[in-house]
Design a protein around this motif. Structure first.
Motif, mmCIF file in Angstrom:
data_model
loop_
_atom_site.group_PDB
_atom_site.id
_atom_site.type_symbol
_atom_site.label_atom_id
_atom_site.label_comp_id
_atom_site.label_asym_id
_atom_site.label_seq_id
_atom_site.Cartn_x
_atom_site.Cartn_y
_atom_site.Cartn_z
ATOM 1 N N GLY A 195 0.845 -1.188 0.000
ATOM 2 C CA GLY A 195 0.000 0.000 0.000
ATOM 3 C C GLY A 195 0.875 1.230 0.000
ATOM 4 O O GLY A 195 2.073 1.144 0.301
ATOM 5 N N PRO A 196 0.306 2.380 -0.372
ATOM 6 C CA PRO A 196 1.129 3.598 -0.395
ATOM 7 C C PRO A 196 1.546 4.032 1.016
ATOM 8 O O PRO A 196 1.021 3.495 2.001
ATOM 9 C CB PRO A 196 0.200 4.630 -1.035
ATOM 10 C CG PRO A 196 -1.173 4.113 -0.804
ATOM 11 C CD PRO A 196 -1.088 2.634 -0.722
ATOM 12 N N ASN A 240 -5.267 0.650 1.443
ATOM 13 C CA ASN A 240 -5.184 2.065 1.083
ATOM 14 C C ASN A 240 -6.141 2.851 1.970
ATOM 15 O O ASN A 240 -7.290 2.443 2.170
ATOM 16 C CB ASN A 240 -5.546 2.255 -0.393
ATOM 17 C CG ASN A 240 -5.331 3.688 -0.848
ATOM 18 O OD1 ASN A 240 -4.412 4.362 -0.380
ATOM 19 N ND2 ASN A 240 -6.172 4.163 -1.742
ATOM 20 N N LYS A 241 -5.671 3.956 2.500
ATOM 21 C CA LYS A 241 -6.471 4.793 3.408
ATOM 22 C C LYS A 241 -7.122 3.956 4.500
ATOM 23 O O LYS A 241 -8.288 4.143 4.839
ATOM 24 C CB LYS A 241 -7.518 5.564 2.610
ATOM 25 C CG LYS A 241 -6.881 6.544 1.637
ATOM 26 C CD LYS A 241 -7.894 7.282 0.812
ATOM 27 C CE LYS A 241 -7.182 8.228 -0.134
ATOM 28 N NZ LYS A 241 -8.060 8.828 -1.105
ATOM 29 N N ILE A 275 -1.040 0.797 -9.175
ATOM 30 C CA ILE A 275 -1.294 2.173 -9.632
ATOM 31 C C ILE A 275 -2.763 2.352 -9.994
ATOM 32 O O ILE A 275 -3.392 3.344 -9.612
ATOM 33 C CB ILE A 275 -0.341 2.536 -10.802
ATOM 34 C CG1 ILE A 275 1.080 2.656 -10.227
ATOM 35 C CG2 ILE A 275 -0.749 3.833 -11.487
ATOM 36 C CD1 ILE A 275 2.169 2.745 -11.235
ATOM 37 N N GLU A 276 -3.315 1.351 -10.662
ATOM 38 C CA GLU A 276 -4.722 1.452 -11.070
ATOM 39 C C GLU A 276 -5.643 1.560 -9.848
ATOM 40 O O GLU A 276 -6.519 2.438 -9.788
ATOM 41 C CB GLU A 276 -5.087 0.211 -11.884
ATOM 42 C CG GLU A 276 -6.496 0.232 -12.428
ATOM 43 C CD GLU A 276 -6.827 -1.097 -13.102
ATOM 44 O OE1 GLU A 276 -6.132 -1.465 -14.054
ATOM 45 O OE2 GLU A 276 -7.771 -1.753 -12.628
ATOM 46 N N ILE A 277 -5.389 0.704 -8.860
ATOM 47 C CA ILE A 277 -6.276 0.708 -7.683
ATOM 48 C C ILE A 277 -6.104 1.978 -6.857
ATOM 49 O O ILE A 277 -7.070 2.605 -6.447
ATOM 50 C CB ILE A 277 -6.030 -0.553 -6.817
ATOM 51 C CG1 ILE A 277 -6.495 -1.787 -7.604
ATOM 52 C CG2 ILE A 277 -6.762 -0.473 -5.483
ATOM 53 C CD1 ILE A 277 -6.116 -3.103 -6.988
ATOM 54 N N ILE A 278 -4.850 2.348 -6.637
ATOM 55 C CA ILE A 278 -4.610 3.534 -5.802
ATOM 56 C C ILE A 278 -5.136 4.792 -6.494
ATOM 57 O O ILE A 278 -5.779 5.633 -5.872
ATOM 58 C CB ILE A 278 -3.102 3.680 -5.459
ATOM 59 C CG1 ILE A 278 -2.593 2.440 -4.695
ATOM 60 C CG2 ILE A 278 -2.838 4.959 -4.660
ATOM 61 C CD1 ILE A 278 -3.386 2.056 -3.470
ATOM 62 N N ARG A 279 -4.901 4.898 -7.809
ATOM 63 C CA ARG A 279 -5.418 6.067 -8.543
ATOM 64 C C ARG A 279 -6.946 6.089 -8.470
ATOM 65 O O ARG A 279 -7.560 7.145 -8.344
ATOM 66 C CB ARG A 279 -4.972 6.010 -10.005
ATOM 67 C CG ARG A 279 -3.479 6.274 -10.154
ATOM 68 C CD ARG A 279 -3.233 7.544 -10.979
ATOM 69 N NE ARG A 279 -1.855 7.979 -10.844
ATOM 70 C CZ ARG A 279 -0.908 7.733 -11.723
ATOM 71 N NH1 ARG A 279 -1.184 7.040 -12.804
ATOM 72 N NH2 ARG A 279 0.301 8.196 -11.524
ATOM 73 N N GLY A 280 -7.530 4.892 -8.561
ATOM 74 C CA GLY A 280 -8.997 4.771 -8.508
ATOM 75 C C GLY A 280 -9.566 5.244 -7.184
ATOM 76 O O GLY A 280 -10.701 5.699 -7.101
ATOM 77 N N HIS A 281 -8.722 5.128 -6.124
ATOM 78 C CA HIS A 281 -9.198 5.534 -4.803
ATOM 79 C C HIS A 281 -8.840 6.966 -4.455
ATOM 80 O O HIS A 281 -9.238 7.463 -3.416
ATOM 81 C CB HIS A 281 -8.622 4.611 -3.732
ATOM 82 C CG HIS A 281 -9.341 3.320 -3.636
ATOM 83 N ND1 HIS A 281 -9.105 2.277 -4.519
ATOM 84 C CD2 HIS A 281 -10.307 2.896 -2.806
ATOM 85 C CE1 HIS A 281 -9.876 1.269 -4.206
ATOM 86 N NE2 HIS A 281 -10.632 1.607 -3.185
ATOM 87 N N GLU A 282 -8.032 7.587 -5.312
ATOM 88 C CA GLU A 282 -7.618 8.964 -5.009
ATOM 89 C C GLU A 282 -8.836 9.877 -4.909
ATOM 90 O O GLU A 282 -9.757 9.793 -5.696
ATOM 91 C CB GLU A 282 -6.675 9.488 -6.089
ATOM 92 C CG GLU A 282 -5.220 9.236 -5.740
ATOM 93 C CD GLU A 282 -4.270 9.609 -6.856
ATOM 94 O OE1 GLU A 282 -4.691 10.302 -7.784
ATOM 95 O OE2 GLU A 282 -3.120 9.191 -6.777
#
Lengths: 258, 296
Positions: free
Chosen positions: B45-46, B215-216, B285-292
């Motif tokens: 995760g980020p 994430n978050k 990247i796809e998942i994290i960007r999707g959750h941004e």
């Protein structure tokens, strides 16, 4: 118990390998050496002067060293994150703190022993006699005093931060006797209610001067050794305050998120 | 892998909050997962996603607001559980006044190993993590990568059943990462359970059976790595047409065959073909960007 001793060993190694203890010993030795070379007094006067100054320097330097070492134990573990691998091992938080305390006391005793060597070498050089029983009592009470100072510093380091703990611990050690003298002075001129408050204040602050027999060692010609029951009472007094400070420190640390 | 055994780690609806001036800040929000014996799990995760916080709860360093956490079916922080695990914390500066060997004597001793056992174990361990001959060096003279190697050594010193490793390859150079991968593969082969966080997604791909992405404060993906890495039904054909190099992407085997025939019949020369896959990084990247932009 093994875990506790291993942690204590770490603290002692740090004290031995870091240069600050030696720096304090060297500076104090230079001061004591300067006193030893003073020729203002006749032999008996020099003996008293040497004992007084040397013992005071040793006492203050050792107590300040212990305040520094004790205060930094827990904050440094947090800062360098070494607390995590330590407490991830099967070590309880109580064993961890006990280990730290034993280590600090061992380091303080080590520092004190270095001073003793310097002091006794000076006595040998100046042909000054020191009463062995009184001197042994002086050492024992100093160690009891160090225990109070170490546990107080532990507690302060968990209540505040490293710098504040060192400052407050040092102020307490250096000013507690002045504070208590001031309270005693006020006591004479106070009414009953204020006297009660002052008495509570006196009993709630450890009186470090009780652990200092240096004056008796200086004037050993007129002072016999302290009776055993007084030493016993002082031991209980030291243990009572040390236990209280340690308990508060432990309660603060027991459920602290890391 | 023995999936029929009881989980070594069991996290159920975990919620962790940090006290902050503006009120409580939720770092972990309703996280649930299990880790079975013998599994190697990548926890990714980020930054600030809640990975380290979750690990700290597992070890009893932090306390949850709600939910339950079990380690070896015991409460986190239980001495018996800690006897069976090894933990590598994120970026640690080990005691600068100690020698590497002394540090390992300390940690091994705390883990209950005898002096005789440690005298045999430590030289082997130092060799395993690439620090052979450095046992008598003071830790203050160690680089960040070397400190990380010492950290790994202390985590595996007692050959624990479960390894919890936070930011596994942090500070390591490519050689260090390669050596570490070998150590981890050996441990995996020996049946050890590994739960680790890393930003090195290629490492996670290579080592892990399963990946949990957070994430978050929430789990956003939990999947076997093989499932994520399986080839897509997508093909690429590199060919030359009239002296010009070209690439064509097609989806489906039938279309692939038809396209190949078409290229050849029109005088093109096929240079090569590829089956397209997606890397873990692509998913990440796809998942994290999707959750941004979505709140915690």
């Amino acid at each position: 118990m093994r875990s506790t001793l291993l942690i204590a060993w770490t603290v002692l190694i740090e004290a031995i390998r870091r240069r600050e203890v030696y720096a304090i010993v060297v500076i104090s030795t230079l001061l004591i050496g300067a006193v030893a070379t003073t020729r203002f007094f006749e032999l008996q006067g020099l003996g008293k002067f040497y004992r007084e100054i040397a013992l005071q320097i040793m006492t203050i330097a050792t107590n300040l060293t212990v305040i520094i070492i004790a205060s930094r134990q827990l904050p440094r573990e947090f800062e360098s994150r070494t607390i995590y691998p330590l407490l991830a091992k099967p070590v309880s938080r109580l064993s961890f703190m006990l280990g730290k305390l034993i280590g600090v006391m061992a380091a303080g005793t080590f520092c004190f022993l270095l001073f003793m060597l310097v002091f006794l070498a000076g006595c040998q050089y100046l042909k000054i006699f020191v009463s062995p029983p009184l001197f042994a009592q002086f050492l024992f009470l100093q160690i009891l005093g160090l225990l109070v100072v170490a546990t107080l510093s532990f507690m302060l380091s968990l209540m505040t931060n490293l710098d504040a703990a060192i400052t407050l611990g040092s102020l307490f050690y250096l000013l507690s006797s002045i504070f208590l003298s001031a309270l005693s002075y006020l006591y004479q001129f106070s009414d009953t209610a204020v006297k009660f408050i002052l008495r509570v204040m006196v009993f709630s602050v450890p009186q470090m001067s009780l652990f200092d027999l240096s004056e008796k060692v200086v004037h050993q010609e007129v002072w016999p050794p302290v009776p055993a029951f007084v030493i016993g009472q002082l031991t209980a007094y030291s243990l009572a305050f040390s236990s209280l400070f340690f308990l508060v420190a432990f309660l603060l640390f027991r459920r602290r998120p890391l | 892998m023995n999936n029929s055994s009881a989980p070594l780690i069991e996290v159920r609806n975990l919620v962790v909050e940090y006290a902050s001036r503006g009120g409580a800040m939720r770092a972990v929000n309703d996280v649930s997962f299990t880790v079975l014996p013998g599994e190697c799990i990548g926890f990714i995760g980020p930054n600030g996603a809640g990975k380290s916080t979750t690990m700290k709860v597992l070890l009893g360093f932090m306390f949850p607001k709600s939910g339950s956490v079990k380690l070896f079916n015991r409460e986190p922080g239980a001495t018996e559980a800690r006897r069976r695990l090894g933990y590598l914390p994120e970026v640690t500066l080990y005691y600068p006044f100690m020698k590497a060997k002394e540090l390992l004597f300390l940690y091994g001793g705390l883990q209950g190993m005898t002096r005789t056992q440690l005298k045999v174990r430590i030289p082997k361990l130092l060799e395993e993590v690439g620090l052979a001959g450095r046992g008598d060096t003071l830790l203050k003279n160690f680089s960040k990568g070397m400190q990380q190697r010492v950290g790994i050594a202390q985590a595996i010193i007692a050959d624990p059943e479960l390894l919890i490793l936070d930011e596994l390859s942090s500070g390591l150079d490519p050689v260090g990462r390669h050596d570490l991968r070998d150590v981890m593969l050996e441990l995996k082969k020996a049946g050890r359970t590994i739960f680790f966080s890393s930003h090195e997604l290629s490492e996670v791909e290579t080592l892990c059976d399963r990946v949990i992405m957070i994430n978050k404060g929430r789990v956003v993906l939990e999947s076997p790595v093989a499932e994520l890495m399986k080839p897509l039904n997508l093909f690429e054909i590199d060919f030359e047409q009239d002296g010009q190099p070209q690439t064509r992407s097609v989806s489906g085997a039938e279309k692939f065959n038809a396209t190949l025939a078409e290229i050849i019949s029109s005088g093109g020369r096929v240079i090569g073909t590829r089956t397209a896959t997606r890397s873990l990084e692509d998913y990440f990247i796809e998942i994290i960007r999707g959750h941004e932009g979505s709140g915690r």
